[in-house]
Enzyme design. Structure first.
Site, short mmCIF file in Angstrom:
data_model
loop_
_atom_site.label_atom_id
_atom_site.label_comp_id
_atom_site.label_asym_id
_atom_site.label_seq_id
_atom_site.Cartn_x
_atom_site.Cartn_y
_atom_site.Cartn_z
N GLY A 57 0.83 -1.20 0.00
CA GLY A 57 0.00 0.00 0.00
C GLY A 57 0.86 1.25 0.00
O GLY A 57 2.00 1.23 -0.49
N CYS A 58 0.35 2.31 0.55
CA CYS A 58 1.08 3.58 0.60
C CYS A 58 2.47 3.39 1.20
O CYS A 58 2.62 2.86 2.30
CB CYS A 58 0.29 4.58 1.45
SG CYS A 58 1.21 6.06 1.89
N PHE A 59 3.48 3.82 0.48
CA PHE A 59 4.85 3.55 0.96
C PHE A 59 5.24 4.38 2.18
O PHE A 59 6.21 4.07 2.85
CB PHE A 59 5.90 3.67 -0.14
CG PHE A 59 5.86 4.88 -1.05
CD1 PHE A 59 5.31 6.09 -0.65
CD2 PHE A 59 6.39 4.79 -2.33
CE1 PHE A 59 5.29 7.20 -1.51
CE2 PHE A 59 6.38 5.88 -3.19
CZ PHE A 59 5.82 7.09 -2.78
#
Length: 229
Positions: A57-59
């Site tokens: 997902g969002c890094f």
């Protein structure tokens, strides 16, 4: 456009609006937290340095969590799966670039095994039953994925996905792909260490800080005193 991208492109407005919302409704713990077992297949590696590429997902949050894991030397946010031409933040938003937001973890295998990295990833960072989305973010760029760097990592990854899939730890099937390594492209400087540099960001408070709290609660012996660079 996802919730996170609105937050990032409209920082001033988000700081006022989301900050007020988060103060009232932020969860006490990360959503979907599952204390998974250690990897049954996890051969010892004698090298003092190794690399893992993981997507969850969002890094921002993936990097933020792994930077606090003992045995990690460094963590870098970036893109994996597409070409150099599309390895930019503004070109990944529609999910057609082939890239996943990913992190490159450099770690000491004598202190931290590859199987333990996977255990942490799927215990507190990413839900392995979701396809092309995590948290509020949707699209293939937010897929959870494992990118083995050698035959041993591929063996461990294959065995661990089977292990947690058969173990009935999740109500739905595990759908995480194992992807072949292409090239990792570091993300823009503004995305590196984002969680550490922006602890009051609305997205961080709502979605990522609970993941770090879960790491500290579930695996306290794995937490380093100061985050890795």
């Amino acid at each position: 456009m996802t919730a996170r991208r609105r937050h990032f492109s409209s920082r001033a407005f988000a700081a006022l609006l989301i900050g007020a919302i988060v103060a009232q409704c932020a969860p006490a713990q990360a959503e979907g937290v599952v204390q998974l077992p250690a990897a049954a297949v996890d051969p010892a590696v004698k090298a003092k340095r190794a690399t893992a590429i993981l997507a969850g997902g969002c890094f921002w949050g993936v990097e933020g969590v792994f930077s606090h894991v003992k045995g990690v030397i460094s963590v870098e946010s970036g893109y994996h799966g597409g070409s150099a031409a599309t390895a930019r933040y503004e070109l990944t938003h529609d999910g057609t670039s082939g890239h996943a937001e990913a992190v490159r973890v450099t770690y000491d295998p004598t202190q931290l095994s590859y199987g333990t990295l996977l255990r942490i990833l799927f215990s507190v960072v990413a839900d392995p039953t979701l396809k092309n989305r995590q948290g509020p973010d949707t699209g293939s760029q937010y897929r959870a994925a494992i990118v083995p760097m050698d035959a041993v990592q591929r063996q461990v990854a294959t065995a661990y996905l089977a292990q947690i899939g058969k173990g009935k730890y999740f109500a739905k099937p595990v759908v995480v792909p194992i992807e072949s390594y292409k090239r990792f492209y570091p993300a823009e400087a503004s995305h590196q260490d984002f969680m550490r540099r922006n602890p009051s960001n609305g997205y961080i408070l709502r979605w990522d800080a609970p993941k770090l709290a879960a790491l500290k609660r579930l695996y306290p012996a794995r937490v380093r005193a100061k985050p890795a660079p």
